[in-house]
Design an enzyme around this catalytic site. Sequence first.
Site, mmCIF file in Angstrom:
data_model
loop_
_atom_site.group_PDB
_atom_site.id
_atom_site.type_symbol
_atom_site.label_atom_id
_atom_site.label_comp_id
_atom_site.label_asym_id
_atom_site.label_seq_id
_atom_site.Cartn_x
_atom_site.Cartn_y
_atom_site.Cartn_z
ATOM 1 N N ILE A 108 33.377 22.826 41.268
ATOM 2 C CA ILE A 108 33.211 21.846 41.816
ATOM 3 C C ILE A 108 34.611 21.267 40.742
ATOM 4 C CG2 ILE A 108 31.908 20.228 41.994
ATOM 5 C CD1 ILE A 108 29.431 22.525 42.196
ATOM 6 N N HIS B 203 19.491 14.817 45.526
ATOM 7 C CA HIS B 203 20.542 16.400 45.609
ATOM 8 C C HIS B 203 20.878 16.432 47.214
ATOM 9 C CE1 HIS B 203 20.198 19.618 42.858
ATOM 10 N NE2 HIS B 203 21.008 19.457 43.089
HETATM 11 P P1 NAP Z 1 31.360 27.107 37.793
HETATM 12 O O1 NAP Z 1 32.280 27.284 38.855
HETATM 13 O O2 NAP Z 1 30.040 28.157 37.087
HETATM 14 O O3 NAP Z 1 31.433 25.455 37.095
HETATM 15 C C1 NAP Z 1 30.832 25.278 35.631
HETATM 16 C C2 NAP Z 1 31.551 25.150 35.198
HETATM 17 O O4 NAP Z 1 30.820 24.579 33.341
HETATM 18 C C3 NAP Z 1 32.184 26.225 34.170
HETATM 19 O O5 NAP Z 1 33.981 25.704 33.969
HETATM 20 C C4 NAP Z 1 32.009 26.920 32.663
HETATM 21 O O6 NAP Z 1 33.149 26.417 31.907
HETATM 22 C C5 NAP Z 1 31.734 25.210 32.369
HETATM 23 N N1 NAP Z 1 30.807 24.879 31.206
HETATM 24 C C6 NAP Z 1 29.742 25.710 31.264
HETATM 25 N N2 NAP Z 1 29.390 25.292 29.773
HETATM 26 C C7 NAP Z 1 29.981 24.360 29.568
HETATM 27 C C8 NAP Z 1 29.471 23.264 27.610
HETATM 28 N N3 NAP Z 1 28.832 23.936 26.996
HETATM 29 N N4 NAP Z 1 30.463 22.877 28.213
HETATM 30 C C9 NAP Z 1 31.294 22.575 28.823
HETATM 31 N N5 NAP Z 1 31.675 22.813 29.635
HETATM 32 C C10 NAP Z 1 30.900 24.241 29.788
HETATM 33 O O7 NAP Z 1 29.907 26.137 39.041
HETATM 34 P P2 NAP Z 1 30.523 24.896 40.281
HETATM 35 O O8 NAP Z 1 30.578 25.732 41.304
HETATM 36 O O9 NAP Z 1 31.688 24.199 39.768
HETATM 37 O O10 NAP Z 1 28.745 24.194 40.060
HETATM 38 C C11 NAP Z 1 28.772 24.007 38.856
HETATM 39 C C12 NAP Z 1 26.866 23.052 39.083
HETATM 40 O O11 NAP Z 1 27.339 22.251 39.422
HETATM 41 C C13 NAP Z 1 26.030 24.007 39.156
HETATM 42 O O12 NAP Z 1 25.947 24.600 38.287
HETATM 43 C C14 NAP Z 1 25.012 23.292 39.453
HETATM 44 O O13 NAP Z 1 24.289 23.212 38.370
HETATM 45 C C15 NAP Z 1 26.151 21.985 39.816
HETATM 46 N N6 NAP Z 1 25.599 22.048 40.785
HETATM 47 C C16 NAP Z 1 25.127 20.834 41.903
HETATM 48 C C17 NAP Z 1 25.134 20.303 43.023
HETATM 49 C C18 NAP Z 1 24.207 19.383 43.922
HETATM 50 O O14 NAP Z 1 23.905 19.507 44.687
HETATM 51 N N7 NAP Z 1 23.964 17.978 43.343
HETATM 52 C C19 NAP Z 1 25.312 21.236 44.047
HETATM 53 C C20 NAP Z 1 26.221 22.111 43.941
HETATM 54 C C21 NAP Z 1 25.685 22.826 42.242
HETATM 55 P P3 NAP Z 1 33.383 28.495 31.462
HETATM 56 O O15 NAP Z 1 34.748 28.343 32.757
HETATM 57 O O16 NAP Z 1 33.680 28.554 30.178
HETATM 58 O O17 NAP Z 1 32.345 29.453 32.204
#
Ligand code: NAP
Length: 329
Positions: A159, A287
Site C-alpha cells: 500500500i 476504516h
Molecule cells: P505490507 O506489504 O506487508 O507492508 C507493510 C510494510 O510495513 C512493509 O514494507 C514492512 O517492512 C513495513 N514495516 C513493518 N515494520 C516496520 C517498522 N518497524 N518500520 C518501518 N516499516 C515497517 O502490507 P500492506 O498490504 O501494504 O498493508 C499495510 C498495512 O495497512 C496492513 O498491515 C494493515 O494493517 C493496513 N491496512 C489498512 C487498510 C484500511 O482499510 N485502512 C486496508 C488494508 C491494509 P518490510 O518490507 O521490512 O517487511
Amino acid sequence: MNDKPIVLLTHPLPAEWVGSDLDGYQVILAEKGQKGIQGKLIEYLDRAAGILCLLDDPIPAGIIENAPQLKVISNLAVGVDNIDLAACNRLGIAVGHTPGVLTDSTADLTVALLLAVGRQLVAASEDARQGKWSSWDPTGWLGVDLKGATAGILGLGKIGSAVAKRLAAFECQIIFTNRSPKPEQARSLGAKQVSLETLLRESDFLCLHTSLTAETKGMIDREAFKLMKPTAILINAARGGVVNTADLLHALQSGQIRAAGLDVTDPEPLPPDHPLYQLKNCLITPHIGSATHGTRKAIARIALRNLALGIQGEPLEHCVNPQVYNHPG
Ligand code: NAP
C-alpha cells in the site's frame, strides 16, 4: 447428526460473495453485535475446524488453545494484529489473510484523505451548505499544494508503494522509512529511503502504511510529533495503534502539526464523544480503506478460499505463517 466440518463465522457475508463456498460446512454464525468468539460460537469452539473473522474480531490465545480441532483462521483483511499469531504457530494453526486485492482501494482512500484534509473539503462544503458562501473569497478555505511538497511514507510495502506512486504523479518528492532496505522500489519510484527521524522532520505529508507490530505500536507518539513540522499533515490508513491517540490529540490541539486524516483509530470504533471529533483539523473515516464493491468482494473470495484450503489441510493461497505446515502436530 451433522458431520460437516464446523466453521465459526463472526459476521454475515452477502450471499452473492459467498456463492456455494460454505455449503460443505456447518456454519455457526455469531449473534448480531458480538465481536470475536463469544456466545453461541463458544459452544462450538471445541469442535470448530475453521474460523472466518474480521479484522476487529479479537482472537486471543485463550480462544485458540480451546479449539483442539482448529486448522485455520481466515481473516478478511491483510493485517492480522487481531489474532494471537504466537499461539497459532505453537499449535500449528494456519492464519490466512487477503493481501494485494485491497492495495489500490486503500491507496486511493489515503490520497482522498490527504486531498480532503489538505484542501479543507469538509469545512468548505459545510460552509457552502450553511449559507456562508457569500462571495468568492481570495483568502477563504485556503489549503496546501501537493506539487513540490515532501510526502513521507512510513512502511513502503504494497500500500505504501501504491500511495508513493500516486503522490509522485502529483509531483510530490517521496521519502520513506521501511524496516528493510528497498533499493529497487526507491529507484523505480524516484524515492529516497531515510531514517525515521528524517522522515518525521522533513515530511509535509506523513502517510502511515506499516503493519501494526510490537515495534510499530505507538511509534508516532509525543516525541515523534515534536520532530514534525507545524505545517505537517498526518494520514493514517494503517492501524490506529501505530499512533498514540492522546499524543495525537495534543499535537492537533496545540498546533504541533497542522491536521490529520484518520481512516483508523485507537480505539476502534472511536466513541462518538471522543474529543478528536471536535477538532476542525481532524477528519475521521470509519476504516473504509478497502470499502469498494469490487475490493470487498475480492477480499471475501480470497478469505473463503483460504478457509477451504486450511480445512482440507492444504497450503493457503495467502498465509502469514506458512511455517506451520512443517509443524510436528
Ligand atoms: P505490507 O506489504 O506487508 O507492508 C507493510 C510494510 O510495513 C512493509 O514494507 C514492512 O517492512 C513495513 N514495516 C513493518 N515494520 C516496520 C517498522 N518497524 N518500520 C518501518 N516499516 C515497517 O502490507 P500492506 O498490504 O501494504 O498493508 C499495510 C498495512 O495497512 C496492513 O498491515 C494493515 O494493517 C493496513 N491496512 C489498512 C487498510 C484500511 O482499510 N485502512 C486496508 C488494508 C491494509 P518490510 O518490507 O521490512 O517487511
